[in-house]
Design a protein around this motif. Structure first.
Motif, short mmCIF file in Angstrom:
data_model
loop_
_atom_site.label_atom_id
_atom_site.label_comp_id
_atom_site.label_asym_id
_atom_site.label_seq_id
_atom_site.Cartn_x
_atom_site.Cartn_y
_atom_site.Cartn_z
N ALA A 47 -0.18 22.67 -2.89
CA ALA A 47 -1.46 22.49 -2.20
C ALA A 47 -1.76 23.66 -1.28
O ALA A 47 -2.91 24.09 -1.16
N ALA A 50 -2.75 26.54 -3.46
CA ALA A 50 -4.09 26.28 -3.99
C ALA A 50 -5.15 26.66 -2.95
O ALA A 50 -6.13 27.35 -3.26
N ALA A 51 -4.96 26.22 -1.71
CA ALA A 51 -5.93 26.53 -0.66
C ALA A 51 -6.03 28.03 -0.42
O ALA A 51 -7.14 28.56 -0.22
N TYR A 55 -8.67 27.11 -4.37
CA TYR A 55 -8.75 25.97 -5.28
C TYR A 55 -8.48 24.67 -4.53
O TYR A 55 -7.81 24.65 -3.49
N GLU A 56 -8.98 23.57 -5.07
CA GLU A 56 -8.58 22.25 -4.60
C GLU A 56 -7.14 21.99 -5.05
O GLU A 56 -6.67 22.55 -6.05
N ASP A 57 -6.47 21.12 -4.32
CA ASP A 57 -5.11 20.75 -4.70
C ASP A 57 -5.10 20.19 -6.12
O ASP A 57 -5.90 19.32 -6.46
N ALA A 59 -5.81 21.95 -8.82
CA ALA A 59 -6.74 22.65 -9.69
C ALA A 59 -6.36 24.11 -9.94
O ALA A 59 -7.10 24.84 -10.60
N THR A 60 -5.22 24.54 -9.42
CA THR A 60 -4.81 25.94 -9.60
C THR A 60 -4.39 26.18 -11.05
O THR A 60 -3.53 25.47 -11.57
N ARG A 223 -2.08 24.61 6.72
CA ARG A 223 -3.24 24.02 7.39
C ARG A 223 -3.19 24.27 8.89
O ARG A 223 -4.22 24.53 9.53
#
Length: 239
Positions: A47, A50-51, A55-57, A59-60, A223
């Motif tokens: 995740a 991805a960020a 990309y969204e988690d 979706a990579t 994050r």
């Protein structure tokens, strides 16, 4: 001793309250920061990566995930394990080859796809193929997604974990497990347990005493860094 042997040893003979702590780098500079702080190994979060890639988690694209993991690995000297989600639909041989090609010494492999649990026996059979291809070259951490998929019964997690351990998993990651069920999971799972450290939750020592022999952070560190950067940006704007 090879990097995978070092990584494997980190999970062995941990004293209660002393889990191995694996920060989650999302790029080369964060990996170097964690290494410089003295952590003995790292574990990339899918995740977080991805960020960092926009990309969204979940979706990579596989190619971009493997490339990102490779950049992290080549930026540090400590062992790196990679979260590669559910394996991107790759056959075991290709998955192992691509993981080893990044330089990673371990992997997280989850037993759900798009929020739906996989058939546990089919997943166990697939894990066994991954382990057969990899031999001792990869440390396999089997993520159990029952809690995150809405099944709160710890016995379901233990049943799945038993299948995955029999298939060759060396660690089990019951993501989203409530703190109060961790001792039950520890009693029922015969390999080290990976526990996710939640913000404002139990301390690392408390997690270790409850069950954890390994603690990871998912995208939490990425994050936090993004929030700090946003705060700095706002202060700069308003200066």
């Amino acid at each position: 001793m090879s990097k995978v042997e070092i990584f494997r040893t980190l999970h062995q003979d941990r004293a209660p309250g002393d889990p191995v702590v694996l920060p989650g780098p999302w790029d080369a500079i964060s990996a170097r920061a964690f290494e410089a702080a003295g952590f003995p190994a790292l574990a990339t979060p899918s995740a977080g990566i991805a960020a960092s890639l926009g990309y969204e988690d979940g979706a990579t694209p596989a190619d971009e995930m493997f490339a990102a993991v490779a950049r992290v690995v080549r930026s540090v000297d400590v062992p790196v394990s990679a979260d590669v989600e559910d394996g991107y639909g790759l056959a075991p041989k290709e998955l192992v080859e691509r993981l080893l090609g990044t330089g990673a010494v371990g992997c997280n492999l989850e037993d759900s796809r798009a929020g739906v649990l996989k058939d546990p026996q089919e997943h166990a059979d697939w894990l066994a193929e991954v382990r057969a291809v990899a031999g001792d070259a990869l440390f396999v951490n089997a993520r159990v997604d029952t809690f995150s998929c809405g099944d709160a019964d710890p016995e379901r997690a233990i049943e799945r974990a038993a299948l995955y351990v029999a298939a060759g998993a060396e660690c089990v990651y019951p993501i989203g497990a409530p703190l109060d069920v961790l001792p039950l999971l520890r009693a029922g799972i015969q390999v080290p347990i990976n526990v996710y450290a939640w913000p404002d939750g139990a301390s690392l020592e408390e997690l270790g005493e409850l069950a954890a022999m390994r603690v990871t952070f998912g995208p939490r560190m990425q994050r936090w860094a993004a929030e700090e950067l946003a705060g700095f940006a706002r202060a700069l704007r308003d200066a």
